[in-house]
Design a protein around this motif. Structure first.
Motif, PDB file in Angstrom:
ATOM      1  N   GLU A  59      16.806   2.147   8.165  1.00  7.10           N
ATOM      2  CA  GLU A  59      16.695   0.914   8.942  1.00  7.10           C
ATOM      3  C   GLU A  59      15.869   1.107  10.210  1.00  7.10           C
ATOM      4  N   THR A  60      15.893   2.301  10.782  1.00  3.39           N
ATOM      5  CA  THR A  60      15.099   2.549  11.984  1.00  3.39           C
ATOM      6  C   THR A  60      13.601   2.541  11.682  1.00  3.39           C
ATOM      7  N   LEU A  61      13.227   2.718  10.402  1.00  3.35           N
ATOM      8  CA  LEU A  61      11.818   2.740  10.008  1.00  3.35           C
ATOM      9  C   LEU A  61      11.291   1.391   9.542  1.00  3.35           C
ATOM     10  N   LEU A  62      12.168   0.526   9.071  1.00  3.17           N
ATOM     11  CA  LEU A  62      11.734  -0.688   8.381  1.00  3.17           C
ATOM     12  C   LEU A  62      10.723  -1.531   9.158  1.00  3.17           C
ATOM     13  N   PRO A  63      10.878  -1.705  10.478  1.00  2.10           N
ATOM     14  CA  PRO A  63       9.902  -2.555  11.182  1.00  2.10           C
ATOM     15  C   PRO A  63       8.471  -2.044  11.105  1.00  2.10           C
ATOM     16  N   LEU A  65       7.079  -0.561   8.411  1.00  2.82           N
ATOM     17  CA  LEU A  65       6.638  -0.425   7.025  1.00  2.82           C
ATOM     18  C   LEU A  65       6.106  -1.748   6.485  1.00  2.82           C
ATOM     19  N   PRO A  66       4.892  -1.741   5.928  1.00  4.41           N
ATOM     20  CA  PRO A  66       4.302  -2.981   5.405  1.00  4.41           C
ATOM     21  C   PRO A  66       4.938  -3.419   4.088  1.00  4.41           C
ATOM     22  N   LYS A  67       5.012  -4.711   3.887  1.00  2.00           N
ATOM     23  CA  LYS A  67       5.529  -5.292   2.647  1.00  2.00           C
ATOM     24  C   LYS A  67       4.360  -5.722   1.760  1.00  2.00           C
ATOM     25  N   LYS A 148      -1.488  -0.550  -1.192  1.00  2.00           N
ATOM     26  CA  LYS A 148      -2.613  -1.124  -0.471  1.00  2.00           C
ATOM     27  C   LYS A 148      -3.262  -0.049   0.408  1.00  2.00           C
ATOM     28  N   PRO A 149      -4.493  -0.281   0.874  1.00  2.00           N
ATOM     29  CA  PRO A 149      -5.181   0.746   1.671  1.00  2.00           C
ATOM     30  C   PRO A 149      -4.386   1.244   2.876  1.00  2.00           C
ATOM     31  N   ASP A 150      -3.630   0.359   3.500  1.00  2.00           N
ATOM     32  CA  ASP A 150      -2.819   0.764   4.656  1.00  2.00           C
ATOM     33  C   ASP A 150      -1.362   1.002   4.273  1.00  2.00           C
ATOM     34  N   GLY A 151      -1.113   1.211   2.967  1.00  2.00           N
ATOM     35  CA  GLY A 151       0.257   1.341   2.475  1.00  2.00           C
ATOM     36  C   GLY A 151       0.904   2.659   2.844  1.00  2.00           C
ATOM     37  N   LYS A 152       2.222   2.696   2.682  1.00  2.00           N
ATOM     38  CA  LYS A 152       3.024   3.878   3.011  1.00  2.00           C
ATOM     39  C   LYS A 152       3.843   4.299   1.796  1.00  2.00           C
ATOM     40  N   ILE A 153       4.089   5.587   1.709  1.00  2.00           N
ATOM     41  CA  ILE A 153       5.058   6.111   0.762  1.00  2.00           C
ATOM     42  C   ILE A 153       6.204   6.705   1.562  1.00  2.00           C
ATOM     43  N   VAL A 154       7.442   6.424   1.135  1.00  2.00           N
ATOM     44  CA  VAL A 154       8.631   6.854   1.873  1.00  2.00           C
ATOM     45  C   VAL A 154       9.560   7.572   0.907  1.00  2.00           C
ATOM     46  N   LEU A 155       9.795   8.844   1.174  1.00  2.00           N
ATOM     47  CA  LEU A 155      10.687   9.654   0.347  1.00  2.00           C
ATOM     48  C   LEU A 155      11.977   9.921   1.100  1.00  2.00           C
TER      49      LEU A 155
END
Length: 249
Positions: A59-63, A65-67, A148-155
């Motif tokens: 939850e601390t990361l969600l803001p 992270l792009p949707k 997307k080009p500015d996308g993130k991966i979260v493990l």
């Protein structure tokens, strides 16, 4: 959130990307089909406070992270529902049905399959899934393709050198019904696989510093890598260009 806050991540050679588990990703049949009810019930019993700690860290990361969001290995949809992840795939049909019942747009599929169009998602999550992947490098490469080009991966994962990782490794050796299918990694192995798949490490959070069997409260996660943490979150972004990786020898 800086990648190198806390302790610096160690460096090792790249894993070779060979299969790590016993066919867990067979979409026609998953061992978790037989274990689905037991797996899901864990979140309401022994795993309730562990789950709450892990969700709080995310939850601390969600803001930042792009949707839209996608979860590979969505399971029964517990994390997806808690974190607002709209879409998920999983090789277990029974777990997919549970995820659907929790409002997730879930379908049967494997992370390495080309299920989605290129550049469809802002963030791809793999939460407690990485250790169960048969072809982790292929899954990461597919995640890059659909981001997307500015996308993130979260493990979100348990690293093998942590107190929790050592516990689960012992359970694996004893033939535990869940963990016998798992292959656990250390931090450097995961970071190197990400890099080989075309990602750069952007940040890391460490959580669950309480020892196994002694989880009593919700903790605040710490930025960076801490080997004593029971749960680690690694965030990566797509590299702008390919970088050749030197071979050993």
């Amino acid at each position: 959130m800086a990648l190198m806050k806390g302790n610096k991540m160690p460096s090792t050679e790249y894993p070779d990307g060979k299969p790590m588990s016993e066919g867990l990703n067979d979409a026609a049949h998953s061992p978790f089909d037989e274990l689905a009810q037991e797996y899901d019930a864990w979140f309401d019993g022994d795993g309730s406070l562990i789950f709450s700690n892990e969700v709080h860290a995310f939850e601390t990361l969600l803001p930042s992270l792009p949707k839209p969001f996608l979860e590979i290995g969505v399971g029964s949809g517990r994390f997806a529902r808690a974190l607002g992840i709209e879409t998920g795939i999983d090789p277990s049909g029974k777990l997919v049905e549970m995820a659907k019942s929790r409002g997730i747009n879930a379908s049967i599929g494997r992370g390495e399959d080309k299920v989605f169009q290129e550049q469809s998602f802002g963030t791809v999550f793999l939460i407690t899934t990485f250790c169960f992947l048969e072809f982790p490098l292929l899954v990461l490469k597919e995640a890059k393709r659909i981001l997307k080009p500015d996308g993130k991966i979260v493990l979100g994962l348990v690293l093998k050198d942590s107190p929790w990782g050592k516990l689960y490794l012992k359970k694996k050796e004893e033939g535990h019904r869940f963990y016998k299918y798992a292959h656990f990694y250390d931090c450097a192995e995961v970071v190197k696989l990400l890099f080989k798949a075309g990602f750069m490490g952007e940040g890391m959070l460490s959580a669950l510093f309480q020892e196994p069997g002694k989880v009593k409260l919700i903790e605040e996660p710490k930025s960076g890598y801490y080997p004593e943490a029971g749960f680690s979150i690694i965030v990566g972004c797509k590299r702008d260009s390919e970088i050749s990786v030197p071979r050993e020898g």
